[in-house]
Design a protein around this motif. Structure first.
Motif, PDB file in Angstrom:
ATOM      1  N   GLU A  62      -4.478   7.650  24.432  1.00 26.38           N
ATOM      2  CA  GLU A  62      -4.883   9.005  24.705  1.00 26.38           C
ATOM      3  C   GLU A  62      -5.281   9.753  23.515  1.00 26.38           C
ATOM      4  OE1 GLU A  62      -4.512  12.281  27.496  1.00 26.38           O
ATOM      5  OE2 GLU A  62      -4.179  10.164  27.727  1.00 26.38           O
ATOM      6  N   ILE A  63      -4.761   9.369  22.396  1.00 26.10           N
ATOM      7  CA  ILE A  63      -5.540  10.180  21.133  1.00 26.10           C
ATOM      8  C   ILE A  63      -6.905   9.837  21.158  1.00 26.10           C
ATOM      9  CG2 ILE A  63      -5.416  10.363  18.614  1.00 26.10           C
ATOM     10  CD1 ILE A  63      -2.115  10.101  18.902  1.00 26.10           C
ATOM     11  N   MET A  64      -7.233   8.507  21.231  1.00 24.51           N
ATOM     12  CA  MET A  64      -8.703   8.236  20.975  1.00 24.51           C
ATOM     13  C   MET A  64      -9.603   8.916  21.909  1.00 24.51           C
ATOM     14  SD  MET A  64      -9.070   6.068  18.615  1.00 24.51           S
ATOM     15  CE  MET A  64     -10.226   5.199  18.622  1.00 24.51           C
ATOM     16  N   GLU A  65      -9.185   8.775  23.426  1.00 26.84           N
ATOM     17  CA  GLU A  65      -9.942   9.582  24.300  1.00 26.84           C
ATOM     18  C   GLU A  65      -9.890  11.101  23.977  1.00 26.84           C
ATOM     19  OE1 GLU A  65      -8.207   8.443  28.245  1.00 26.84           O
ATOM     20  OE2 GLU A  65      -8.931   6.456  27.930  1.00 26.84           O
ATOM     21  N   TYR A  66      -8.978  11.799  23.818  1.00 30.36           N
ATOM     22  CA  TYR A  66      -8.939  13.137  23.243  1.00 30.36           C
ATOM     23  C   TYR A  66     -10.020  13.391  22.104  1.00 30.36           C
ATOM     24  CZ  TYR A  66      -7.645  17.676  21.418  1.00 30.36           C
ATOM     25  OH  TYR A  66      -7.430  18.853  20.815  1.00 30.36           O
ATOM     26  N   LEU A  71     -15.113  15.379  20.119  1.00 30.87           N
ATOM     27  CA  LEU A  71     -16.427  15.192  19.437  1.00 30.87           C
ATOM     28  C   LEU A  71     -17.710  15.017  20.097  1.00 30.87           C
ATOM     29  CD1 LEU A  71     -17.312  14.861  16.471  1.00 30.87           C
ATOM     30  CD2 LEU A  71     -17.223  12.319  17.138  1.00 30.87           C
ATOM     31  N   TRP A  72     -17.661  14.490  21.092  1.00 32.31           N
ATOM     32  CA  TRP A  72     -18.698  14.398  22.020  1.00 32.31           C
ATOM     33  C   TRP A  72     -19.207  16.032  22.518  1.00 32.31           C
ATOM     34  CZ3 TRP A  72     -22.729  11.454  22.968  1.00 32.31           C
ATOM     35  CH2 TRP A  72     -23.524  11.627  23.932  1.00 32.31           C
ATOM     36  N   ARG A 131     -22.332   5.865  23.145  1.00 37.81           N
ATOM     37  CA  ARG A 131     -23.189   6.684  23.363  1.00 37.81           C
ATOM     38  C   ARG A 131     -23.733   7.214  21.939  1.00 37.81           C
ATOM     39  NH1 ARG A 131     -21.214  10.075  28.108  1.00 37.81           N
ATOM     40  NH2 ARG A 131     -22.665  11.790  27.325  1.00 37.81           N
ATOM     41  N   LEU A 132     -22.817   7.805  21.275  1.00 40.61           N
ATOM     42  CA  LEU A 132     -22.918   8.554  20.081  1.00 40.61           C
ATOM     43  C   LEU A 132     -23.756   7.836  19.056  1.00 40.61           C
ATOM     44  CD1 LEU A 132     -22.879  11.066  18.058  1.00 40.61           C
ATOM     45  CD2 LEU A 132     -20.554  10.195  17.362  1.00 40.61           C
ATOM     46  N   TYR A 133     -23.296   6.427  18.914  1.00 38.99           N
ATOM     47  CA  TYR A 133     -23.813   5.458  18.027  1.00 38.99           C
ATOM     48  C   TYR A 133     -25.227   5.216  18.317  1.00 38.99           C
ATOM     49  CZ  TYR A 133     -19.122   4.801  15.629  1.00 38.99           C
ATOM     50  OH  TYR A 133     -18.026   5.263  14.930  1.00 38.99           O
ATOM     51  N   SER A 134     -25.224   4.913  19.699  1.00 35.28           N
ATOM     52  CA  SER A 134     -26.924   4.596  20.293  1.00 35.28           C
ATOM     53  C   SER A 134     -27.968   5.722  19.941  1.00 35.28           C
ATOM     54  CB  SER A 134     -26.720   4.318  21.733  1.00 35.28           C
ATOM     55  OG  SER A 134     -25.932   2.997  21.922  1.00 35.28           O
ATOM     56  N   ILE A 135     -27.295   6.965  20.336  1.00 38.14           N
ATOM     57  CA  ILE A 135     -28.061   8.217  20.126  1.00 38.14           C
ATOM     58  C   ILE A 135     -28.559   8.329  18.542  1.00 38.14           C
ATOM     59  CG2 ILE A 135     -28.045  10.537  20.279  1.00 38.14           C
ATOM     60  CD1 ILE A 135     -26.521  10.340  22.909  1.00 38.14           C
ATOM     61  N   LEU A 136     -27.596   8.381  17.793  1.00 34.58           N
ATOM     62  CA  LEU A 136     -27.830   8.372  16.303  1.00 34.58           C
ATOM     63  C   LEU A 136     -28.858   7.256  15.782  1.00 34.58           C
ATOM     64  CD1 LEU A 136     -24.526   9.424  14.826  1.00 34.58           C
ATOM     65  CD2 LEU A 136     -26.600  10.813  15.221  1.00 34.58           C
TER      66      LEU A 136
END
Length: 191
Positions: A62-66, A71-72, A131-136
């Protein structure tokens, strides 16, 4: 069906549990944290905690998802800007730095918890991370092609930047000055 008031109350309780869990994780470390300590720190009885989460791993997830969703949401507008790769990369990384420094406990947890979470499951938060890592990485590759970045393996560069984030933004108690952070990135990425 639950009323809007009940849904709001549940969300408030879940948020209190998450905040309590983050405090306990920060004080004791992930391995030593127990559901009892999370319940106490959250201000709820153990039964209430188990009503919302059946295990410490569920609290972790839950913390990871939040955290990843937050961040996204904070960087999404920077991702879709129609600017060159160097400016876009710098804007995204600066926004990430801003978000992370506003809640070091949360993002310190996000950077360390994956080592403790069972990776045999496909977690919702991993979609944001991937997604973030792929975009960066694609921005770096475009920047290399346009000679805006040093010609280096983009995966290696991502790992180096991730290490810098962890070291400078999470473990360092002094707030990193924005100008220093930008200068460090510029020096690191200059062709």
């Amino acid at each position: 069906m639950l009323s809007d008031r009940k849904i709001k109350e549940r969300n408030i309780r879940k948020k209190a549990i998450i905040q309590g869990a983050l405090k306990v994780f920060n004080d004791l470390g992930i391995e030593k944290t127990t559901m009892d300590e999370i319940a106490i720190e959250s201000g709820f009885g153990k039964a209430t905690l188990y009503y919302y989460f059946s295990s410490k791993d569920e609290v972790f997830i839950e913390i990871m998802e939040y955290g990843w969703k937050k961040l996204w949401n904070d960087i999404e507008s920077k991702i879709i800007e129609n600017i060159g790769p160097r400016k876009k990369f710098m804007a995204i990384v600066k926004q990430i730095a801003n978000t992370v420094t506003k809640n070091k406990n949360l993002y310190g947890f996000l950077f360390t918890a994956p080592n403790y979470i069972n990776d045999n499951q496909n977690h919702y938060w991993k979609g944001y991370q991937d997604r973030l890592y792929s975009i960066l990485q694609s921005i770096i590759e475009e920047g290399i092609k346009k000679k805006e970045f040093v010609n280096i393996n983009s995966g290696l560069l991502m790992k180096a930047i991730g290490g810098l984030f962890h070291q400078l933004l999470i473990t360092n108690e002094d707030k990193l000055k924005e100008d220093d952070f930008e200068l460090m990135l510029k020096n690191f990425l200059n062709p």
